[in-house]
Each structure stands twice: as structure tokens, then as C-alpha cells.
Write an enzyme that holds these catalytic residues in place. Structure first.
Site, PDB file in Angstrom:
ATOM      1  N   ASP A  88     -34.222 110.693   2.321  1.00 39.70           N
ATOM      2  CA  ASP A  88     -34.832 111.868   2.717  1.00 39.70           C
ATOM      3  C   ASP A  88     -34.129 113.149   2.484  1.00 39.70           C
ATOM      4  O   ASP A  88     -32.886 113.129   2.150  1.00 39.70           O
ATOM      5  CB  ASP A  88     -35.304 111.641   4.345  1.00 39.70           C
ATOM      6  CG  ASP A  88     -34.134 111.861   5.226  1.00 39.70           C
ATOM      7  OD1 ASP A  88     -33.045 111.271   4.980  1.00 39.70           O
ATOM      8  OD2 ASP A  88     -34.134 112.485   6.196  1.00 39.70           O
ATOM      9  N   GLU A 153     -32.318 110.749   8.162  1.00 41.08           N
ATOM     10  CA  GLU A 153     -31.095 111.244   8.439  1.00 41.08           C
ATOM     11  C   GLU A 153     -31.147 112.746   8.710  1.00 41.08           C
ATOM     12  O   GLU A 153     -30.625 113.422   9.687  1.00 41.08           O
ATOM     13  CB  GLU A 153     -30.121 111.187   7.240  1.00 41.08           C
ATOM     14  CG  GLU A 153     -28.474 111.210   7.600  1.00 41.08           C
ATOM     15  CD  GLU A 153     -28.204 112.638   7.492  1.00 41.08           C
ATOM     16  OE1 GLU A 153     -27.129 113.039   8.074  1.00 41.08           O
ATOM     17  OE2 GLU A 153     -28.893 113.431   6.792  1.00 41.08           O
TER      18      GLU A 153
HETATM   19 ZN   LIG Z   1     -27.008 113.662   4.246  1.00 38.90          ZN
END
Ligand SMILES: [Zn+2]
Length: 462
Positions: A88, A153
């Protein structure tokens, strides 16, 4: 190894094309309108894993975005590396500040510009390519690999901890390898082996039971703002040391080797101060700037409020005042313990004229992988071969919560092998990946897999 390295050398252009495809998927985890793109990106990563010869490729759904897993376990008796990364990316706004469109990877000079180029698609992808180089040339890797690539994340890895806790057997390994950080500077390969933790607190002071007129009441009660600043002013001594009793008790001292290693880094206090616009630097006496930011605990007042802050004048003697205070922690401090020391010290020094409450907002633990551990030593040898330069040792002043989770849940140390640059604009417009770091990174990754078994075996010998 020679075949592997020449394969990498002769496939550079294809690597760049493939990475461009991956970077074209707008996998912005925080955007609801990109939910389908997140699925598509997870699928792209899984297809790539399958095509290079990784096995047991699975896309695990979570309550949020999926986690992609794969493995190659054909190196019997050899160490197992758990490779973590994320697919992501951060949002791209403001769009008008991008020189080229964020999802159309563009080469300018020595850099590849795109959202995710450095953080973290480019760095995940370079490991995929080194794995491919082994599996296409002889069909075996020098180590066992487990790859765990998540999609959350950038939004706090909300569902990763539960996944790791639930899949302890699947994720069993000897160490964790993460490439999601930066080198010390362009052309200065470095290995990061320590991170700081955090204890974040709030202090609330209450004086009189209501706001008072400073004319009618001034001189009769202790102003909570004054009481609060008196407390805060006592938290450091004149040497910049934190005064909380026991604060430094668990601090792991810097070794001679570490202090010597930091001295080798290209660094100028003068330049640093100039860049920050301060006349003089401040901090704990007896330590250099890099030592203070990486290996020493600190205490900062992050915010303070109370009374009247609007335009003009209001002669109020406020009823309340508050402050947020955070402490950066180093190995082997523990956030809950430091939080308790903080609370009891504040309560002890608070004047009797006010009532005080202290609470914890959140905490995180520091982490360290000793520089003489086999994982770090293998990374050093790999960087030396991949970049043709002796790498330097560094720590990081901030935190990477996942590193602590891997330690707590799986008992694993993490090697942070970062190929980004400090000015790479991750999370900002014009994010880029240095192409030299990309290609040398693929080779470094291959060398790391090749070197690790030797260093692990040497460690096992008495
Ligand atoms: Zn990162």
C-alpha cells in the site's frame, strides 16, 4: 553466484518495466475509492510471486486490506528469512506538486519518480527480483524464504498483529528482513540496527474550581499555567539530562565500537543547526548529536494549553492547564515502566496548590539487533558486495512498531536493510527511488541470501 549476478545485470530493463506496472496501481490504503485497486495490487504481487517460483502463494483476506504470503522452503538445514514489506502507498495529494503523474513511473536523471517507488513497492520488488535470479538459475535459493507483504502499513497495520499472532507456525523463521527505510545519504550505504520506543503522556492540572478574574483574585491562588510550567521546567537539569529518578536505569550504554562507527558517518552539527534554523543545538551533555537522537532517551513537551489564547486581552486566571509530554525510549527501557516513573515524579513535584492527573496516551517499545549478530553481519557483507563500499552503522530515532511485534510475537530480531534516501519524498509529492540503489539493492539482496548461512553457521560454532 556469478550466474545470478550476471542474470541480474542483463535483466535490468525488464525489471524497470515490471516495477513500472506495479507502481501504476493506485493502492492508496486510506482511500475508500481504491478498495478494488488494493485487491488488484495484492493480486499483482501474488501473480509475481508465483511467476518467479515462490510457492504456497496465498492472499489472506483481513477485516481491512489483504495480506499476501508466499514461501520457498527447499533449503533444508539452512536459515529461514521472513521478508516483510507493504504494497500500500500514501495518498498523492496535492497532485499539482508532482512533476510527473504519481502513478506513471518516470525516470528523470538517476531517479525513478512515482508514488511507492521507495516506500515500499520498489524495495519489496527488488527482493522479488533477487529471488527470481536464484530460482531461474539453478532453481534453488541459499536460504528458505517466507514473504509477508501487507496492505495496511500506511494506515497503522491494523490487522497485521492479529494475523502474525494467529499464524505463528506459518511464520516461523530465524530472522526478519525489512527493506522499508533509508540509507544515511546518497552513496553512503548503511545498516540500521536500532529503533527508539515511545511513552506518550498527558498532564492535567486543576487549580480553582472556575476561571477567575485576575484583578479580584490575582495574588491569592496559584495559577495552574504557572504551576504546570514550573513542573515542566524541572524535568531537565542544566546538563540536558532528564531528572526523573530511575529514568536512565535500564538504558543500554553505547559501546566503544558504536561510538567509533557513528564518528565515521558524514555529519556536520553546523550544517544541521543551519538547516533547522537554530542558533545552537541542545541536548544531553556528553553525547554527540547522532548519539543523542539514536541511542539516548529524551523527553519533550509536545503541547501546552490553558487560559486565554484568542486575540486581544482577557484578564483570566484559568482554572486548568494541560500539557502533552512524550519520551523517546532506547533499549532496554520499557514504556509502561517509564510511564510509571514519570507519573510518580510529576505527582511528587506538583505543588500542593493544584490537583494533578497524569495519564498514558500510548506507548511503544524500543528495539535493537546487535551489530555483531549474524543477520546484521550478513547485511554488512551484502552491502559491501552489492555497492562496492563499506557500509556504515546507524540507528533510527523513530519507531517501527512492526519490528517490536515480530520480536514479541515470534521472538525474532529484524535486519533493516533500507535502500531509500533521506530526501526521497516518501509521503510527499515527487517520491523517487534512486535507480542505482534499486539495481545495487537487487544484488545486495542476492548477496544477503548467499551470505546469511555462513554467518549463522559461524555463530553456532562454539
Ligand atoms: Zn513504508
Amino acid at each position: 553466484m556469478d550466474t545470478v549476478l550476471s542474470y541480474i545485470e542483463s535483466n535490468k530493463e525488464r525489471y524497470l518495466r515490471e516495477l513500472t506496472d506495479l507502481l501504476a496501481i493506485p493502492s492508496v490504503s486510506t482511500n475508500k475509492e481504491n478498495v478494488q485497486d488494493m485487491q488488484r495490487c495484492a493480486q499483482w504481487v501474488a501473480d509475481q510471486m508465483r511467476s518467479i517460483g515462490l510457492q504456497n502463494v496465498q492472499i489472506f483476506p483481513t477485516a481491512g486490506h489483504p495480506i499476501v504470503y508466499s514461501e520457498w522452503l527447499g533449503a533444508a538445514g539452512k536459515p529461514t528469512v521472513l521478508l516483510y514489506g507493504h504494497y500500500d502507498v500514501q495518498p498523492v495529494e496535492p497532485l499539482e506538486l508532482w512533476t510527473s503523474p504519481p502513478f506513471q513511473a518516470t525516470v528523470r536523471g538517476d531517479n525513478l519518480y512515482a508514488r511507492g517507488a521507495a516506500d515500499d513497492k520498489g524495495q519489496v520488488f527488488l527482493h522479488l527480483k533477487s529471488i527470481e535470479a536464484f530460482l531461474r538459475n539453478g532453481g534453488v535459493l541459499p536460504v528458505n524464504i517466507k514473504m509477508l507483504i501487507e496492505g495496511e502499513e500506511e494506515i497503522g497495520s491494523e490487522h497485521l498483529e492479529k494475523f502474525v499472532a494467529d499464524k505463528k507456525d506459518l511464520l516461523k523463521a530465524d530472522l526478519v528482513l525489512i527493506s522499508d527505510s533509508s540509507m544515511f545519504a546518497r552513496g553512503v550505504p548503511s545498516i540500521c540496527y536500532g529503533l527508539r520506543g515511545l511513552a506518550y503522556m498527558q498532564i492535567d492540572l486543576v487549580g480553582p474550581n472556575r476561571d477567575l478574574h485576575s484583578g479580584s483574585f490575582g495574588g491569592t491562588v496559584h495559577n495552574p499555567i504557572q504551576a504546570l510550567t514550573e513542573i515542566i521546567a524541572q524535568l531537565h537539569d542544566k546538563h540536558g539530562r532528564v531528572t526523573i529518578p530511575g529514568f536512565y536505569r535500564e538504558v543500554l550504554p553505547l559501546t566503544k565500537k558504536e561510538r567509533a562507527a557513528y564518528k565515521r558517518l558524514p555529519w556536520s552539527d553546523k550544517k544541521y543547526a543551519k538547516d533547522l534554523g537554530v542558533k545552537q543545538l541542545y541536548g544531553e551533555k556528553g553525547f554527540t548529536t547522532l548519539e543523542r537522537v539514536w541511542a539516548r532517551p529524551t523527553l519533550e513537551c509536545n503541547g501546552i494549553w490553558g487560559g486565554f489564547t484568542g486575540e486581544g486581552a482577557k484578564t483570566v486566571l484559568p482554572s486548568r492547564a494541560s500539557a502533552k509530554v512524550s519520551m523517546r525510549l532506547v533499549p532496554n527501557q520499557r514504556s509502561t515502566k517509564v510511564g510509571k516513573l514519570f507519573e510518580s515524579y510529576i505527582k511528587r513535584i506538583a505543588p500542593k496548590t493544584v490537583s494533578v492527573t497524569v495519564r498514558t496516551i500510548h506507548g511503544g517499545e524500543p528495539a535493537i539487533t546487535p551489530i555483531d549478530s549474524p543477520g546484521v553481519q550478513a547485511a554488512v557483507a551484502a552491502l559491501e558486495k552489492g555497492f562496492g563500499k563499506n557500509p556504515l552503522y546507524q540507528r533510527e530515532g523513530g519507531s517501527i512498531p512492526i519490528v517490536v511485534q515480530f520480536k514479541q510475537l515470534l521472538g525474532l530480531d529484524t535486519v533493516l536493510l533500507g535502500f531509500g534516501l533521506p530526501d526521497e519524498n516518501s509521503h510527499a509529492p515527487d517520491e523517487f527511488l534512486d535507480l542505482n540503489n534499486f539495481y545495487c539493492g537487487i544484488k545486495t539482496s542476492a548477496h544477503f541470501f548467499n551470505e546469511l548461512p555462513h554467518f549463522m553457521a559461524a555463530r553456532r560454532k562454539p
